[in-house]
Scaffold this motif. Structure first.
Motif, short mmCIF file in Angstrom:
data_model
loop_
_atom_site.label_atom_id
_atom_site.label_comp_id
_atom_site.label_asym_id
_atom_site.label_seq_id
_atom_site.Cartn_x
_atom_site.Cartn_y
_atom_site.Cartn_z
N THR A 13 31.14 32.90 36.54
CA THR A 13 30.81 33.62 35.28
C THR A 13 30.14 33.12 34.52
O THR A 13 29.16 33.68 33.64
CB THR A 13 32.17 33.80 34.56
OG1 THR A 13 32.90 32.69 34.34
CG2 THR A 13 33.38 34.61 35.63
N LEU A 52 29.73 40.91 27.36
CA LEU A 52 30.87 40.93 28.26
C LEU A 52 31.03 39.93 29.15
O LEU A 52 32.10 39.17 29.18
CB LEU A 52 30.93 42.27 29.26
CG LEU A 52 30.72 43.64 28.29
CD1 LEU A 52 30.58 44.69 29.38
CD2 LEU A 52 32.09 43.92 27.51
N LEU A 53 30.04 39.38 29.63
CA LEU A 53 29.97 38.01 30.19
C LEU A 53 30.34 36.93 29.49
O LEU A 53 31.16 35.75 29.94
CB LEU A 53 28.81 37.84 31.05
CG LEU A 53 28.40 38.84 32.32
CD1 LEU A 53 26.81 38.63 32.52
CD2 LEU A 53 29.21 38.52 33.29
N ALA A 55 34.11 36.80 29.22
CA ALA A 55 34.77 36.45 30.76
C ALA A 55 34.54 34.86 30.73
O ALA A 55 35.34 34.28 31.28
CB ALA A 55 34.00 37.21 31.55
N VAL A 69 37.72 32.62 31.39
CA VAL A 69 37.94 31.67 32.68
C VAL A 69 37.60 30.37 32.55
O VAL A 69 38.20 29.41 32.97
CB VAL A 69 37.01 32.43 33.85
CG1 VAL A 69 37.36 31.63 35.02
CG2 VAL A 69 37.39 33.92 33.91
#
Length: 325
Positions: A167, A195-196, A199, A203
């Motif tokens: 990610t 959005l990344l 994420a 994570v």
């Protein structure tokens, strides 16, 4: 400072440079099928890394060579115990390089695009798996031989590490595309990067917290915080159209993550589940004479390599459009 410490730090620097530079290469490859709506888009995306991708891989070659020369026991244990994952990475990198060079000469470029995607995704994931296992510790016997299996390496913590690097590198690639492209392609890359970033925060944050709670040190808590701040800072920078600052923030995050891992590793180079069998900078190193010769070689040639690579990035710094790719 002892030469063993110097070379541990130099190897850490080499891996940091590799992850920062090759990281956006991997991210661009992973994003190719999602952002490349037509052949012109895909050519533009690949053109952003075309002049630099092979130079970025030099950092991996030098890191591997430096490990072999400075810490041969580490190299031997790592490449024998992690043989299958490292072999998979090697095959993926070969497919990726061939895809970049030959897709323009093929009547079926989409087949090469799939090679580019998987050749980028697998290393981005497996490097995280490998380094998570190195930091966590692996089963070694008294002769420093790996005694586990492939499934031993695919433990939940290592898989989380793989998702974290995947990610983070994909975010890095999206921000690189916002920096190097214009128009609709840049807008789509910027939207996806938001959005990344979320994420990567979720994570990567989980991975770093677990790492710190299990093997962390007080100093590396600070560096882990810098990593989270770097990922977080890329989001508002992207929203404001500060593409350079957003890319720099993600680069800082990758640097901080790598420093966190190596900081928690020291003075081990390959921790064992039984600490008595661990490889350290002392019992895994070459002779002092070998380290001294290597140090002089590094002092002479490292500035030349850095200058050449910096010149390459400066020459190919302009943004690309669909008509100029």
């Amino acid at each position: 400072m002892e030469l063993t410490t110097v070379w541990f730090l130099l190897i850490a620097v080499l891996w940091t440079g590799y992850f920062v530079l090759e990281g956006f290469d991997f991210g661009v490859g992973v994003l190719l099928p999602f952002l490349g709506r037509d052949e012109t888009d895909r050519r533009t995306i690949l053109a952003t890394i075309g002049p630099v991708w092979d130079g970025n891989e030099v950092w991996l070659i030098v890191a591997g060579g430096a490990t072999f020369a400075a810490f041969p026991e580490w190299y031997a244990t790592l490449f024998s115990g992690f043989y299958l994952p490292l072999f998979a990475i090697l095959v993926a990198l070969i497919l990726r390089g061939v895809a970049i060079e030959y897709r323009g000469k093929s009547d079926n470029p989409r087949g090469w695009d799939r090679s580019m995607f998987f050749g980028s995704l697998l290393p981005a994931f497996l490097w995280g798996v490998a380094f998570a296992n190195i930091v966590r510790g692996v089963p070694l016997d008294a002769d420093h031989e790996y005694t586990g299996s492939l499934l031993t390496l695919l433990n939940p913590y290592a898989l989380l590490g793989g998702l974290a690097t995947l990610t983070l590198f994909t975010l890095h690639g999206a921000l690189f595309l916002t920096l190097r492209t214009e128009g609709d392609l840049r807008a789509r890359a910027a939207t996806l990067s938001k959005l990344l970033a979320l994420a990567a925060l979720a994570v990567g944050g989980a991975f770093l917290v677990i790492t710190q709670l299990t093997v962390g040190r007080p100093a590396t808590w600070v560096v882990a915080g810098i990593a989270a701040a770097g990922i977080g800072a890329s989001l508002p920078a992207t929203l404001r159209g500060r593409d350079g600052w957003a890319f720099t923030a993600s680069a800082v995050a990758i640097v901080a993550v790598t420093v966190t891992l190596f900081g928690n590793l020291w003075p081990n180079v390959m921790p064992a589940l039984d600490p008595a069998n661990s490889l350290t900078v002392d019992n895994a190193s070459s002779t002092p004479y070998t380290l001294a010769v290597m140090t002089w070689v590094a002092v002479v040639f490292t500035p030349l390599v850095l200058a050449y690579q910096g010149w390459t990035y400066w020459i190919f710094r302009r943004r690309l459009t669909r008509s100029r790719s």
